[in-house]
Design an enzyme around this catalytic site. Structure first.
Site, PDB file in Angstrom:
ATOM      1  N   ASP A  94     -58.977 -52.776 -12.868  1.00  0.00           N
ATOM      2  CA  ASP A  94     -59.426 -54.093 -13.339  1.00  0.00           C
ATOM      3  C   ASP A  94     -58.992 -54.274 -14.791  1.00  0.00           C
ATOM      4  OD1 ASP A  94     -61.861 -53.281 -15.234  1.00  0.00           O
ATOM      5  OD2 ASP A  94     -61.938 -52.021 -13.448  1.00  0.00           O
ATOM      6  N   ASP A 147     -61.228 -54.921 -17.285  1.00  0.00           N
ATOM      7  CA  ASP A 147     -62.481 -54.885 -18.029  1.00  0.00           C
ATOM      8  C   ASP A 147     -63.003 -56.327 -18.124  1.00  0.00           C
ATOM      9  OD1 ASP A 147     -64.310 -52.969 -19.253  1.00  0.00           O
ATOM     10  OD2 ASP A 147     -63.858 -53.937 -21.156  1.00  0.00           O
TER      11      ASP A 147
END
Length: 289
Positions: free
Chosen positions: A209, A211
């Site tokens: 991802d 973050d």
């Protein structure tokens, strides 16, 4: 000395094709129980020991992972090299979900974990200026590339305590001010303990991802992380197989000195060392004690 590869990672890695003589073994450690039993076997002729960092079924949070027991147990088995595989978030647009990063630096922001095997009764200070083994990291990079993964060579890993993900302000701080590249919750104090145990250590961060800093991706969603992790599992297994294939059975002295980290690190005079502490250090520091 014979080389013995230890792998610390998630569930997708202990279902490896070609693992021979596979057996789960229990290892007792004076630092407590490890995260789980350890899967031992041989891959391309090389002895392998796989330790599920969070335990099978993911029973340990990043804070409660028994890092000292894990590293001590691997050392007791005879492991000489540790390959860490873990999920992480990315602070860089070009480091996208599904990519692998060969970590070469850390910033340790954890605060609720035991970070050393040493202490009162036997004090030691090891250098972690360069916290990973460049030789093992290079082998991991080549193996990941051969597995068809987009690999980034080098990156700074921000180790946070967790278990919550970052606030937006923290994410912006780590990215824009501290210039970190990835963020995770588990590589510290693992890397520091591996150095104290004189083990070569390499960290491969699998990006899941962005973050919370990225304006187009929003907050971290655990469902998306799990989906990306499942997609990475086959690539991670291929990378581990490639590392096992590339490493020679005979281990020569580490060019970076990982296997000699305690050579001049122990400060406590022999006559002042606590016998009970010394007994606990029999595997970690037996070579110098």
């Amino acid at each position: 000395m014979d080389r013995y590869l230890g792998i610390i990672g998630g569930s997708g890695l202990y279902q490896m094709d070609g693992l021979e003589e596979a057996e789960w073994v229990e290892i007792d450690s004076p630092f407590g129980a490890p995260s789980d039993a350890i899967l031992t076997g041989r891959l391309h002729g090389l002895p392998i020991a796989f330790l599920p960092r969070h335990g099978r079924g993911h029973v340990h949070s990043p804070t409660t992972v028994p890092y000292r027991a894990n590293i001590d147990a691997l050392k007791r088995l005879g492991v000489t090299d540790v390959l860490s595989v873990s999920a992480c978030g990315s602070f860089r647009e070009e480091m996208a979900p599904g990519d692998f990063v060969i970590v070469d630096q850390f910033i340790d922001r954890t605060f609720a974990r035991e970070k050393s095997f040493f202490g009162t009764g036997c004090v030691a200070h090891v250098s972690v200026a360069h916290p990973v083994c460049p030789e093992l990291s290079s082998v991991a990079r080549e193996a990941a590339t051969a597995a068809g993964v987009t690999v980034h060579d080098g990156g700074t890993y921000l180790a946070m305590e967790g278990p919550q993900f970052s606030t937006l302000a923290e994410s912006k701080l780590y990215r824009a001010v501290w210039r970190c590249d990835v963020i995770g919750m588990t590589n510290m104090p693992e890397a520091k303990l591996a150095r104290e145990a004189e083990l070569c250590y390499a960290s491969v961060a699998m990006i899941t991802d962005y973050d919370s800093w990225h304006p187009d991706h929003g907050a971290v969603e655990i469902t998306e992380i799990i989906e990306t992790l499942h997609g990475n599992a086959a690539s991670a297994r291929a990378m581990v197989a490639g590392v096992a294939h590339a490493l020679t059975a005979d281990r020569t002295p580490c060019p970076a000195g990982c296997d000699r980290a305690l050579e001049h690190a122990i400060m406590t005079a022999p006559e002042a060392r606590d016998p009970d502490v010394m007994a606990r250090l029999d595997a970690v520091a037996g070579r110098v004690l």
